[in-house]
Motif scaffolding. Structure first.
Motif, short mmCIF file in Angstrom:
data_model
loop_
_atom_site.label_atom_id
_atom_site.label_comp_id
_atom_site.label_asym_id
_atom_site.label_seq_id
_atom_site.Cartn_x
_atom_site.Cartn_y
_atom_site.Cartn_z
N SER A 32 0.77 -1.31 0.13
CA SER A 32 -0.10 -0.31 0.00
C SER A 32 0.80 1.36 0.10
O SER A 32 0.61 2.16 -0.73
N GLY A 33 1.89 1.31 0.92
CA GLY A 33 2.64 2.37 0.94
C GLY A 33 3.64 2.57 -0.54
O GLY A 33 3.86 3.80 -0.84
N THR A 34 3.92 1.46 -1.07
CA THR A 34 4.68 1.45 -2.39
C THR A 34 3.92 1.91 -3.32
O THR A 34 4.33 2.85 -4.17
N THR A 35 2.70 1.63 -3.32
CA THR A 35 1.46 1.98 -4.37
C THR A 35 1.30 3.44 -4.32
O THR A 35 1.38 4.05 -5.25
N GLY A 38 4.10 5.47 -5.56
CA GLY A 38 4.27 5.25 -7.14
C GLY A 38 3.20 6.21 -7.68
O GLY A 38 3.37 6.99 -8.75
N LEU A 39 2.03 6.23 -7.12
CA LEU A 39 0.81 7.03 -7.78
C LEU A 39 1.38 8.39 -7.47
O LEU A 39 0.92 9.30 -8.59
N ALA A 40 1.91 9.01 -6.53
CA ALA A 40 2.03 10.29 -6.17
C ALA A 40 3.38 10.63 -7.09
O ALA A 40 3.29 11.66 -7.81
N THR A 41 4.35 9.90 -7.36
CA THR A 41 5.27 10.21 -8.16
C THR A 41 4.91 10.36 -9.89
O THR A 41 5.12 11.45 -10.40
N TRP A 42 3.96 9.41 -10.25
CA TRP A 42 3.32 9.69 -11.46
C TRP A 42 2.46 10.75 -11.73
O TRP A 42 2.57 11.40 -12.59
N ALA A 43 1.74 10.95 -10.49
CA ALA A 43 0.78 12.18 -10.69
C ALA A 43 1.34 13.51 -10.85
O ALA A 43 0.68 14.40 -11.39
N LEU A 44 2.52 13.98 -10.13
CA LEU A 44 2.88 15.01 -10.16
C LEU A 44 3.33 15.83 -11.46
O LEU A 44 2.73 17.02 -11.98
N VAL A 162 -1.33 -0.54 -12.98
CA VAL A 162 -2.70 -0.11 -12.96
C VAL A 162 -2.76 1.29 -12.75
O VAL A 162 -3.99 1.95 -13.17
N SER A 163 -2.07 1.86 -11.91
CA SER A 163 -2.10 3.32 -11.64
C SER A 163 -1.93 4.00 -12.92
O SER A 163 -2.45 5.00 -13.15
N ALA A 164 -0.98 3.71 -13.88
CA ALA A 164 -0.96 4.48 -14.94
C ALA A 164 -1.89 4.38 -15.94
O ALA A 164 -2.15 5.11 -16.59
N LEU A 165 -2.71 3.15 -16.01
CA LEU A 165 -3.54 2.96 -16.62
C LEU A 165 -5.15 3.78 -16.22
O LEU A 165 -5.63 4.56 -17.08
N ALA A 166 -5.04 3.60 -15.11
CA ALA A 166 -6.42 4.29 -14.68
C ALA A 166 -6.30 5.76 -14.25
O ALA A 166 -7.24 6.54 -14.12
N GLY A 167 -4.88 6.08 -13.90
CA GLY A 167 -4.39 7.34 -13.14
C GLY A 167 -4.87 8.52 -14.14
O GLY A 167 -5.51 9.73 -13.50
N PRO A 168 -4.63 8.85 -15.21
CA PRO A 168 -5.29 9.97 -16.32
C PRO A 168 -6.61 10.07 -16.05
O PRO A 168 -6.98 11.37 -16.12
N ALA A 169 -7.44 9.18 -16.31
CA ALA A 169 -9.07 9.44 -16.22
C ALA A 169 -9.36 9.84 -14.81
O ALA A 169 -10.34 10.69 -14.76
N LEU A 170 -8.78 9.05 -13.88
CA LEU A 170 -9.32 9.76 -12.47
C LEU A 170 -8.73 11.17 -12.34
O LEU A 170 -9.65 11.88 -11.73
N THR A 171 -7.60 11.50 -12.50
CA THR A 171 -7.04 12.88 -12.21
C THR A 171 -7.79 13.88 -13.12
O THR A 171 -8.14 15.02 -12.86
N ALA A 172 -8.45 13.40 -14.38
CA ALA A 172 -9.19 14.38 -15.20
C ALA A 172 -10.38 14.53 -14.47
O ALA A 172 -10.91 15.65 -14.60
N LEU A 173 -11.25 13.39 -14.22
CA LEU A 173 -12.13 13.64 -13.22
C LEU A 173 -12.17 14.62 -12.13
O LEU A 173 -13.07 15.31 -11.86
N LEU A 174 -11.14 14.26 -11.48
CA LEU A 174 -10.90 15.22 -10.23
C LEU A 174 -10.76 16.65 -10.51
O LEU A 174 -11.07 17.51 -10.00
N ALA A 175 -10.01 16.91 -11.64
CA ALA A 175 -9.73 18.23 -12.08
C ALA A 175 -10.93 18.93 -12.30
O ALA A 175 -11.00 20.27 -12.55
#
Length: 424
Positions: A32-35, A38-44, A162-175
């Motif tokens: 959980s911590g590593t994930t 990783g998600l924070a690193t990708w998201a910035l 999975v974060s790289a695959l779902a992250g863009p759509a999730l971030t766009a929705l949050l934006a």
């Protein structure tokens, strides 16, 4: 007269079946911590890209901020490797992730107001990211026993993909409902999860030393430990070559070819998605597959990245490009998971973080150099010759690495010794 042993003494006990690593609470906390990290690193960089679209950050400012983050990462990954071998790996994860968490509100405060503040905060975020990477690698070896580490490393990389695959759509929705500053604060919360959720390791922690050598001496000791494993040196050279050439070439050329040859960005989006889906498939496969010559199979997977630049050389059907990227994604995880597992198994536990830091320093450190040189090379020589040279390097360097005798199994030990030690 000695008595004969009872019949039950003559029977060989069946090997104990290890429970799945996914049922291990300590591993799930680490996962959980590593994930989260990783998600924070990708998201910035993605969120900062949204800031450019929002006109609260200029393209030049984005380049400066990302360069500062990379510089912070490269400096801290070496420092973090030494610290994680000197002290508790859990403590290094805690303080490095907290540093990255503190950087998030500083980035938000500087957004649209102070570019120097944003650059300094990005350097701090990169430093936190860099320091925690070798510590996480070493902590995995403490939390998970040798027989389940390949499954554990596959689970880690699955979460990243999975974060790289779902992250863009999730971030766009949050934006849609949150502004850029709020998204940056959300990245800080992810780093808090990375800092606070993982538990302590239970095995293999470095023994305390009464006398500490200098920082430089301990770093050099890590280099000597890496050189003690010829398969590691050969594999790291192959990985660095593939990232600096193939990965960089496709990163620069794919958007241009998608636009100029195929007339839209559809090929860019499809190929990028296919790469991530392929990586997911590769991670699922290698979680259970144990090739007889695991090192050579991993290097063959790494060499498969060469089909990506090769597919961009000629005016082929777009489906060929997409399929090539899927193959490259499968291959990269067929390399990554055994590579991490072998490093955790073969390297002396008290030097594992330093050796892991060398891995991240070279593979991540030379990627920006490759990206900076590929575009001028394409301008000078044309896309086809540059892509062809990059594909040749991707095929040739892993093949040469596979010729190193210890590369066959990513181990200096004989197969029987590894099996007895639980490494298989």
């Amino acid at each position: 007269m000695p008595t004969s042993p009872a019949p039950t003494d003559l029977r060989q006990e069946p090997p104990l079946k290890r429970p799945s690593v996914l049922r291990d609470t300590a591993f799930l906390r680490l996962w959980s911590g590593t994930t989260a990290s990783g998600l924070a690193t990708w998201a910035l960089p993605f969120v900062l890209g949204l800031a450019v679209l929002d006109r609260s950050l200029t393209p030049a400012g984005l380049g400066l901020v990302l360069a500062a983050r990379t510089a912070g990462f490269l400096v801290a990954v070496a420092v973090g490797g030494v610290l994680a071998d000197r002290h508790s790996r859990r403590a290094v994860v805690l303080w490095s992730a907290l540093a990255a968490a503190v950087a998030a509100p500083l980035l938000a405060a500087g957004l649209g107001r102070s570019l120097p503040l944003m650059a300094a905060a990005a350097a701090l975020a990169g430093a936190g990211q860099g320091a925690c990477r070798p510590a996480f690698q070493a902590l995995t070896a403490e939390v998970v026993d040798a027989g389940r580490r390949q499954q554990a490393n596959a689970a880690m990389t699955l979460a990243v993909r999975v974060s790289a695959l779902a992250g863009p759509a999730l971030t766009a929705l949050l934006a849609v409902v949150l502004d850029i500053a709020a998204l940056l604060l959300g990245i800080g919360l992810l780093w808090l999860v990375a800092a606070l959720v993982p538990g302590r390791g239970v095995t293999g922690a470095p023994a305390p030393s009464a006398e500490r050598a200098s920082f430089r001496a301990e770093f050099m000791e890590g280099i000597r430990e890496a050189r003690r494993h010829p398969w590691f040196v050969a594999g790291l050279a192959a990985l660095t070559a593939v990232i600096a050439t193939g990965y960089s070439a496709t990163g620069v050329a794919l958007p241009l070819i998608s636009r100029d040859r195929y007339g839209s960005e559809v090929v860019l989006a499809a190929a990028t998605t296919a790469y991530t889906v392929g990586a997911l498939a590769g991670a699922l496969l290698i979680a259970r597959w144990r090739p007889r010559a695991q090192g050579r199979a991993a290097l063959a997977g790494l060499a498969a990245y060469g089909v990506a630049p090769l597919s961009l050389m000629l005016p082929v059907h777009p489906a060929v490009v997409v399929a090539a990227y899927a193959v490259a994604g499968i291959g990269i995880e067929l390399f990554n998971v055994p590579w991490f597992t072998a490093t955790q198994r073969e390297v002396e536990p008290g030097k594992l973080a330093r050796v892991s830091s060398l891995d991240f320093m070279l593979s991540y450190g030379l990627a920006p150099v490759g990206l900076a040189l590929i575009a001028p090379a394409i301008g000078a020589f044309g896309a086809a010759p540059v892509l062809g040279a990059c594909a040749l390097i991707c095929f040739l360097v892993p093949a040469l690495a596979a010729l190193v005798p210890t590369s066959r199994h990513f181990s200096r030990a004989a197969p029987a010794e590894r099996a007895a030690d639980g490494g298989r």
